[in-house]
Design an enzyme around this catalytic site. Sequence first.
Site, PDB file in Angstrom:
ATOM      1  CG  ASP A   1      -7.374  -5.168   5.106  1.00  0.00           C
ATOM      2  OD1 ASP A   1      -6.798  -4.537   6.006  1.00  0.00           O
ATOM      3  OD2 ASP A   1      -7.111  -5.017   3.899  1.00  0.00           O
TER       4      ASP A   1
ATOM      5  CB  SER B   1      10.332  -0.649   6.316  1.00  0.00           C
ATOM      6  OG  SER B   1       9.891  -1.911   5.861  1.00  0.00           O
ATOM      7  NE  ARG B   2       8.735  -6.359  10.610  1.00  0.00           N
ATOM      8  CZ  ARG B   2       7.925  -7.393  10.831  1.00  0.00           C
ATOM      9  NH1 ARG B   2       8.129  -8.200  11.845  1.00  0.00           N
ATOM     10  NH2 ARG B   2       6.895  -7.616  10.024  1.00  0.00           N
TER      11      ARG B   2
ATOM     12  CE  LYS C   1      -8.353  -0.245   4.120  1.00  0.00           C
ATOM     13  NZ  LYS C   1      -8.481  -1.704   4.012  1.00  0.00           N
TER      14      LYS C   1
ATOM     15  CB  ILE D   1      -0.982  -0.009   1.200  1.00  0.00           C
ATOM     16  CG1 ILE D   1      -2.052   1.072   1.023  1.00  0.00           C
ATOM     17  CG2 ILE D   1      -0.242   0.162   2.518  1.00  0.00           C
ATOM     18  CD1 ILE D   1      -2.982   0.843  -0.142  1.00  0.00           C
TER      19      ILE D   1
END
Length: 309
Positions: free
Chosen positions: A167, A35-36, A89, A13
Site C-alpha cells: 500500500d 460513507s458507511r 491509489k 486519507i
Amino acid sequence: MALKLGLVGIGKIARDQHIPALAADPRFELVATASRNASVDGVASFTSVEAMLAAVPELDAISICTPPNAHFDAALAALRAGKHVMLEKPPAATTRQIALLQAEAARHGRSLFQTWHSRFAAGVDAARDWLKGRALTGGTITWKEDVHHWHPGQQWIWDAGGLGVFDPGINALSVLTEVLVEEAFVHKALLEFPENQQAPVAAHLDLRTEAGVAVNAVFDFRQKGEQTWDIELLTTTGRLRLSQGGGVLEIDGRPVAGDAALAGEYPRLYARFAELCAGGQSEVDWRPFQLVADAFLIGERRTVAAHHV
C-alpha cells in the site's frame, strides 16, 4: 463555475488530504459525501455511492478514497451516471478492473484520473528531467514505515486485496516508473507474510530495466522511529537521491532547490483533475500496480511472526 464534487469514503486519507485540498481549490465545490459511517459537517451525507448519485444528480465528478476493493463498483456507477472520476491509489483490486474503467470512461466521454500522489511530490519532476539522457547503472529503494502510525486499526490493509506493505510501497514504484527512462520489471521477489494475515508485512524486490540494470527495493511495515522513503539512482554521470517520499531531491549529495511555486501533492492532484475534466481527457497508468501484481505472481513467500493491527 466550480465542479460539483462528491467524495466517496470519509476515512483518514480523506480527512488528512482530500478535504483540505478541496477546500483550498476554487475549481471544486464539495457538495456530497458517501460513507458507511462518517460524514463532513455541512455537506450532504449518504451511506452509498448509488444513493448519492440518485439524490444529487447535478454532481459533475466524484473522488474515490475508499479501500481499493470498493473502487471498481463505485467508479463504474459514477462513470455510467456521466460523472468524471478520480481514484485514490491503489487504483483497484485487480489490474483488469483498471482497463475496464478506462474503457468505460472513454465510452461515456468522461475523465478518469487514476492517481499516484507521490508523483506530485516536489522533487519528482526535476528528478525525471535530470535522468533524461543519462545511462542508469543501478539503484536502491528503501521504503520503511510504521504501519501502526499510518494505518491505525485498519484491518482491510491485511485482508486479501489490501496489499499490505505494498500500500505504501506502490508509492515508490509510482515514482520509479515516472522518472526512469527505460521500463522496469520484477525479476525476483521475496514476500514476508505474517502467520495471521493475508498480506505481506515486508517485501524485497529485484527489479530490472530493459537494459538489465538492477534496482533493488526493500519495503517494510515494521519500522520504528524515523521513517524512511528513499530512492537512490546511480548513472554514469552522477547520483540522484529522492528522500521524504520524493519531496527532497539531491544530486551528487547536493540539495536541489525545489520549485517554491509547487503546492503539496494533493492540491496538485486536484489541479490536474480539474485540467483533465476541462479538456475531456483521462490519465491512466497502471504500471506500478502491474509491478505489485507481478511480485505476488512470481515472489517467494516466507512466513514470519504474527502481526496485530
